[in-house]
Design an enzyme around this catalytic site. Structure first.
Site, mmCIF file in Angstrom:
data_model
loop_
_atom_site.group_PDB
_atom_site.id
_atom_site.type_symbol
_atom_site.label_atom_id
_atom_site.label_comp_id
_atom_site.label_asym_id
_atom_site.label_seq_id
_atom_site.Cartn_x
_atom_site.Cartn_y
_atom_site.Cartn_z
ATOM 1 N N GLU A 255 -1.907 -7.294 7.397
ATOM 2 C CA GLU A 255 -0.581 -7.091 7.986
ATOM 3 C C GLU A 255 -0.396 -7.992 9.203
ATOM 4 O OE1 GLU A 255 2.422 -6.719 7.922
ATOM 5 O OE2 GLU A 255 2.847 -4.563 7.821
ATOM 6 N N HIS B 109 0.826 -1.200 0.000
ATOM 7 C CA HIS B 109 0.000 0.000 0.000
ATOM 8 C C HIS B 109 0.865 1.257 0.000
ATOM 9 C CE1 HIS B 109 0.859 1.127 4.163
ATOM 10 N NE2 HIS B 109 0.742 -0.148 4.479
#
Length: 218
Positions: free
Chosen positions: A94, A13
Site C-alpha cells: 500500500e 484485500h
C-alpha cells in the site's frame, strides 16, 4: 497463431477493522476480520475454477503484497485449488502513509486542513513521485509478461496483483496513461476484482475492462 489478449486481475484485500472505520492502513499490518474472511470463502467458488473468470491454468504469475491482509486474501481465494506461481513483493504494498498511518481523514485534516493525498503525498511516507515510480515499474513488469505471451507464446495469458485500495486506484490510473492523481475517481472495494487488458487486439491500447466485480457479496 492468434492468441487472446492478456489480462491483469487486480484484487483488493478483504475487510479489516480499519477499512470499516476509515483508518489509513499502509505499513500497519492489520488482519482481515472474520467477516472479511467469510466473504472471500463464500465467493471464491464463483471466482476461481475451470469455467470461472479466474482459471489457475491460465495464470502466469501473481504479485502479492507482504501485508497479512493481502496474504490471507490470496491464500483464502485459492484454497482448495492448485496455487498459481506467485511472489510476495513490496512492489505492490500500500501507499506508505508515513505520519498519517492509522489516522482517519478527519484526524489528518485537523493536522493539515488542505491535505490531498493525490497531490501532496504523505509526510515521512511516500510522495506522489515515489509511488508513481513504483507503480510504473510494476506496470512495465506486467506488460513484459503480456508481451511475451501475446507475441512469442511464452508463459500464460493472465497476471494478478493482490494489494490495497489506494495502490490499486493509482495503478488503474497509470495503467490507462492518466496522471496518478486521477486515481481519485476510481473506487476499489474490499475483496473486489478489477480487470485490466487492452483494446482492439493492440498492446499499445491498455484499458480498464471491469471494476468491483463480486463486490458487496456476502
Amino acid at each position: 497463431m492468434s492468441r487472446p489478449m492478456p489480462r491483469l486481475f487486480l484484487i483488493r484485500h478483504g475487510e479489516t477493522e480499519w477499512t470499516i472505520n476509515g483508518r489509513h492502513t499502509g505499513r500497519s499490518d492489520i488482519p482481515l476480520t472474520e467477516n472479511g474472511v467469510k466473504i472471500i470463502e463464500n465467493n471464491r467458488h464463483r471466482i476461481v475454477g475451470p469455467d470461472k473468470l479466474v482459471q489457475v491454468p491460465n495464470i502466469c504469475h501473481v504479485l502479492v503484497s507482504p501485508r497479512q491482509r493481502a496474504q490471507k486474501t490470496f491464500f483464502t481465494l485459492f484454497e482448495g485449488q492448485e496455487l498459481p506461481s506467485y511472489e510476495t513483493t513490496e512492489a505492490v504494498r500500500e501507499w506508505d502513509y508515513g505520519d498519517y498511518d492509522g489516522l482517519k481523514i478527519n484526524e489528518i485534516k485537523a493536522k493539515n486542513p488542505n491535505w490531498v493525498i493525490w497531490t501532496d503525498g504523505c509526510p515521512n511516507g511516500e510522495s506522489v513521485e515515489d509511488i508513481t515510480k513504483r507503480i510504473d515499474e510494476t506496470i512495465d513488469k506486467v506488460r513484459e509478461y503480456h508481451r511475451q505471451y501475446k507475441e512469442e507464446g511464452i508463459g500464460k495469458r493472465d497476471m494478478m496483483i493482490v494489494a490495497h485500495g489506494h495502490f490499486l486506484r493509482a495503478f488503474i490510473s497509470r495503467w490507462v496513461g492518466f496522471p496518478l492523481c486521477l486515481g481519485t475517481h476510481f473506487n476499489v472495494e474490499p475483496a473486489s476484482i478489477a480487470m485490466l487488458t487492452y483494446q482492439h487486439n493492440n498492446l499499445g491500447e491498455p484499458s480498464l475492462t471491469a471494476l468491483n466485480l463480486f463486490a458487496f457479496s456476502d
